[in-house]
Design a protein around this motif. Structure first.
Motif, short mmCIF file in Angstrom:
data_model
loop_
_atom_site.label_atom_id
_atom_site.label_comp_id
_atom_site.label_asym_id
_atom_site.label_seq_id
_atom_site.Cartn_x
_atom_site.Cartn_y
_atom_site.Cartn_z
N UNK A 1 -57.53 2.04 18.82
CA UNK A 1 -57.78 3.21 18.05
C UNK A 1 -59.40 3.69 18.13
N UNK A 2 -60.18 2.85 18.26
CA UNK A 2 -61.53 2.97 18.50
C UNK A 2 -61.97 3.45 19.89
N UNK A 3 -61.15 3.02 20.96
CA UNK A 3 -61.63 3.50 22.00
C UNK A 3 -60.97 4.53 22.42
N UNK A 4 -59.69 4.91 22.02
CA UNK A 4 -58.82 6.15 22.47
C UNK A 4 -59.69 7.18 21.68
N UNK A 5 -59.96 7.06 20.69
CA UNK A 5 -60.63 8.37 19.90
C UNK A 5 -60.05 9.51 19.91
N UNK A 6 -58.60 9.47 19.24
CA UNK A 6 -57.79 10.90 19.43
C UNK A 6 -57.75 11.15 18.24
N UNK A 7 -57.97 12.50 17.99
CA UNK A 7 -57.75 13.18 16.68
C UNK A 7 -56.43 13.22 16.09
N UNK A 8 -56.11 13.05 14.74
CA UNK A 8 -54.70 13.12 13.91
C UNK A 8 -54.63 14.36 14.16
N UNK A 9 -53.21 14.68 13.90
CA UNK A 9 -52.51 16.06 13.71
C UNK A 9 -53.44 16.75 12.60
N UNK A 10 -53.36 16.27 11.52
CA UNK A 10 -54.11 16.93 10.43
C UNK A 10 -55.61 17.09 10.54
N UNK A 11 -56.19 16.40 11.47
CA UNK A 11 -57.75 16.62 11.66
C UNK A 11 -58.31 15.73 10.70
N UNK A 12 -57.99 14.56 10.08
CA UNK A 12 -58.56 13.66 8.94
C UNK A 12 -59.64 12.95 9.76
N UNK A 13 -59.13 12.35 10.77
CA UNK A 13 -59.99 11.47 11.68
C UNK A 13 -59.72 11.49 13.05
N UNK A 14 -60.25 10.57 13.79
CA UNK A 14 -60.01 10.16 15.20
C UNK A 14 -59.71 8.96 15.52
N UNK A 15 -58.73 8.51 14.62
CA UNK A 15 -58.02 6.96 14.76
C UNK A 15 -56.49 7.14 15.01
#
Length: 274
Positions: free
Chosen positions: A151-165
């Motif tokens: 999760x930390x390395x991929x750094x992809x934003x959630x569909x709802x934009x809440x975070x990048x995990x």
């Protein structure tokens, strides 16, 4: 008369001793020389075990399904793949609109609930309670650490934009981890235990996308991480450091419904110590 018998006996003696003389003339077989060159290569005379190919090994069989799931998840990140995460999100939003719920927060643990229920029903698991608990703890540590790192390395934003995990889905990994343990422990008794557990886990993956918390790539890869964590825990586990399973704890517990002629109902609980 006596002289005749003496002559006959003299003629018969050479014939009687002829086989012995013939046998004495045959040379004895010479013993084979001792093998001093290879005597230490296989002293017991036991044939060496045939080495299994990599494709038949336990490691390969345990990793093939998780590898396919994780690989597919990676291939569909964002707009990639023949059916990308963006395509899946558009179809889900078209079907469910703004519908949201929190059932996935609780449903991720539901496969684990099968274990005590099945054990109380008197169904034996593959491992006793001590080793089953050790496998669960080990698999949880493997799953939590690996999911957090990715999760930390991929750094992809959630569909709802809440975070990048977003990648991968921890809820889905948790659900499929529990389902894989249920399947492994009770598949020898009935495949339906595993089918029920994997159905619950799949529901968690679906709700994570419906609730707009994860992409398609997240839940598919999360399922792979959950299954892989359970498989690694089993492959690296040794029952009490080499001892065989000794049963389920200190006794056998079972329950069954009961009723009386007067119309009363209840639950009968029995416990038989080892």
């Amino acid at each position: 008369m006596i002289s005749r018998y003496i002559i006959s006996l003299a003629l018969l003696l050479p014939l009687a001793s002829a086989p012995q003389l013939a046998a004495a003339q045959v040379p004895l077989a010479t013993p084979a020389p001792a093998d001093t060159t290879h005597k230490y290569q296989n002293p017991g005379g036991v044939s060496s075990p045939v080495k299994k190919s990599f494709f038949k090994s336990k490691g390969f069989r345990a990793s093939i399904v998780p590898a396919v799931l994780i690989g597919y998840g990676v291939s569909t990140i964002n707009g990639h793949g023949f059916y990308s995460s963006y395509d899946a999100k558009n179809d889900i939003r078209h079907m469910f609109g703004d519908y949201r719920n929190h059932i996935d927060d609780y449903l991720q643990w539901a496969p684990y609930l099968e274990i005590p229920v099945v054990l109380l029903a008197g169904v034996e698991s593959s491992n006793d309670r001590l080793n089953l608990g050790l496998v669960i703890v080990k698999s949880e540590l493997i799953m939590l650490s690996s999911v957090y790192v990715v999760k930390t390395l991929a750094n992809i934003e959630r569909p709802d934009g809440s975070n990048n995990l977003s990648f991968p889905s921890g809820h889905t990994a948790q659900a499929f981890l529990a389902a894989s343990i249920v399947h492994t422990e009770f598949r020898d008794k009935s495949q339906w235990y595993g089918i029920g557990a994997y159905t619950l886990a799949t529901s968690v993956a679906a709700f994570r996308m419906i609730n707009n918390k994860h992409w398609e790539s997240d839940v598919v890869a999360g399922a792979g991480f959950g299954i892989l964590s359970a498989h690694v825990a089993y492959l690296t586990h040794r029952n009490r450091w080499g001892h065989k399973p000794t049963g389920r704890g200190i006794g056998d517990t079972s329950f069954m419904p009961m009723w009386t002629p007067a119309g009363g109902t209840g639950l009968c609980l029995t416990w038989r110590p080892k």
